[in-house]
Design a protein around this motif. Structure first.
Motif, mmCIF file in Angstrom:
data_model
loop_
_atom_site.group_PDB
_atom_site.id
_atom_site.type_symbol
_atom_site.label_atom_id
_atom_site.label_comp_id
_atom_site.label_asym_id
_atom_site.label_seq_id
_atom_site.Cartn_x
_atom_site.Cartn_y
_atom_site.Cartn_z
ATOM 1 N N LYS A 165 0.903 -1.267 0.186
ATOM 2 C CA LYS A 165 0.047 -0.035 0.018
ATOM 3 C C LYS A 165 0.914 1.145 0.109
ATOM 4 N N PRO A 166 0.372 2.244 -0.535
ATOM 5 C CA PRO A 166 1.234 3.549 -0.775
ATOM 6 C C PRO A 166 1.759 4.005 0.526
ATOM 7 N N GLU A 167 0.921 4.085 1.692
ATOM 8 C CA GLU A 167 1.290 4.681 2.990
ATOM 9 C C GLU A 167 2.348 3.675 3.724
ATOM 10 N N GLN A 168 2.578 2.360 3.215
ATOM 11 C CA GLN A 168 3.335 1.598 3.581
ATOM 12 C C GLN A 168 4.650 1.456 3.060
ATOM 13 N N LYS A 169 4.962 2.042 1.767
ATOM 14 C CA LYS A 169 6.208 1.892 1.234
ATOM 15 C C LYS A 169 7.257 2.657 1.840
ATOM 16 N N SER A 170 7.119 3.618 2.383
ATOM 17 C CA SER A 170 8.242 4.431 3.148
ATOM 18 C C SER A 170 8.661 3.556 4.411
#
Length: 301
Positions: A106-111
């Motif tokens: 998920k985009p919010e977990q890529k970092s």
């Protein structure tokens, strides 16, 4: 208008201000990179007559010796083989990880995932090499674990103090360097290209091969260069885990400079290694450029 006035007017423009801002950094890079490189090239043409004495004039004696001695050829070929193997293993293992982070997270977990990938950088490279020495040792973690579960009766001897140990250690050390550029390239891919490919009847496999992989080619080429160039000049890992069979050309360069006090021959080997790496790097860049161009055409279609 005098030359001084023209110069002052130029430095008041955007181009002039930019040049002033870049000049200190460019001069710093020139002093740290270009000057030592030029010095190495010049030294390679000298002939050493004593510990610190050199014969007057320039000659090709060192290049003739470096190219004719089978030992140096063997070390260079071994270095290319090890670096090539490390690059292939690292990129093949890095691509699925980068693909998963780019497409499966998920985009919010890529970092968070990128943060986890960079954790190996928290420890010293030397410590990581020593840890692999402990893991691959005769009575190390790997052999002890395999003996404990009954897979082997005698410790494996082909995983330490040879080329295999060098490849394993370097592949682990440079894995994050390969994952990050591939991930960046995958992130730049317009997902609409993939949807268009699927709408046109292509399977997931063919979409990956004909669209995703060509568009990710710049990241793959960057990963190849980032891994290949430094590994061919690595001398710490071969010295600690390679043993006599894992010695590479960088170890010989170090020996020539520090032990045999033969700086000209060491410089010659360094220049030859740089030339070989430069040729290979240019080939990879050309291949990557053509692959990226093909990918763009395929994406537009």
């Amino acid at each position: 208008m005098t030359a001084g006035e023209k110069l002052r007017r130029f430095f008041r423009t955007d181009q002039g201000v930019g040049l002033l801002l870049v000049s200190p950094t460019a001069l710093y890079a020139l002093l740290l990179l270009a000057v030592p490189l030029i010095a190495i090239v010049v030294i390679s043409f000298l002939t050493q007559t004593g510990v610190r004495d050199f014969a007057p004039g320039l000659s090709l004696v060192n290049y003739k010796e470096a190219l004719s001695d089978p030992l140096y050829r063997e070390l260079m070929l071994r270095s290319l083989m090890v670096s090539g193997s490390v690059t292939v293993v690292t990129v093949l293992l890095a691509f699925p990880i980068a693909y998963f982070v780019s497409f499966g997270v998920k985009p919010e977990q890529k970092s968070l995932w990128i943060f986890l990938i960079t954790i190996p950088f928290w420890t010293s490279y030397l410590i990581r090499v020593f840890l692999w020495k402990v893991i691959l040792g005769y009575n190390g973690v790997l052999n002890s674990g395999l003996k404990l579960v009954g897979i082997i009766d005698e410790p494996l001897t082909f995983i330490l103090y040879n080329v295999n140990a060098v490849i394993i250690t370097l592949a682990h050390a440079y894995a994050p360097f390969a994952i990050l550029p591939i991930f960046v390239a995958l992130e730049k891919i317009d997902r609409s290209y993939l949807e268009a490919s699927r709408d046109l009847g292509e399977s997931r496999t063919m979409t990956f091969l004909r669209v995703t992989l060509p568009l990710a080619a710049p990241g793959v080429v960057a990963a190849v260069l980032i891994v290949f160039i430094p590994t061919i000049g690595d001398y710490v890992t071969p010295k600690l885990v390679g043993g006599p069979g894992g010695t590479m050309i960088a170890n010989m360069i170090q020996t020539q400079f520090l032990r045999l006090n033969n700086a000209p021959l060491g410089a010659t080997l360094a220049v030859l290694a740089m030339l070989i790496v430069a040729v290979i790097a240019i080939v990879f860049l050309i291949v990557g450029y053509r692959a990226a161009g093909g990918g763009k055409k395929g994406g537009r279609g």
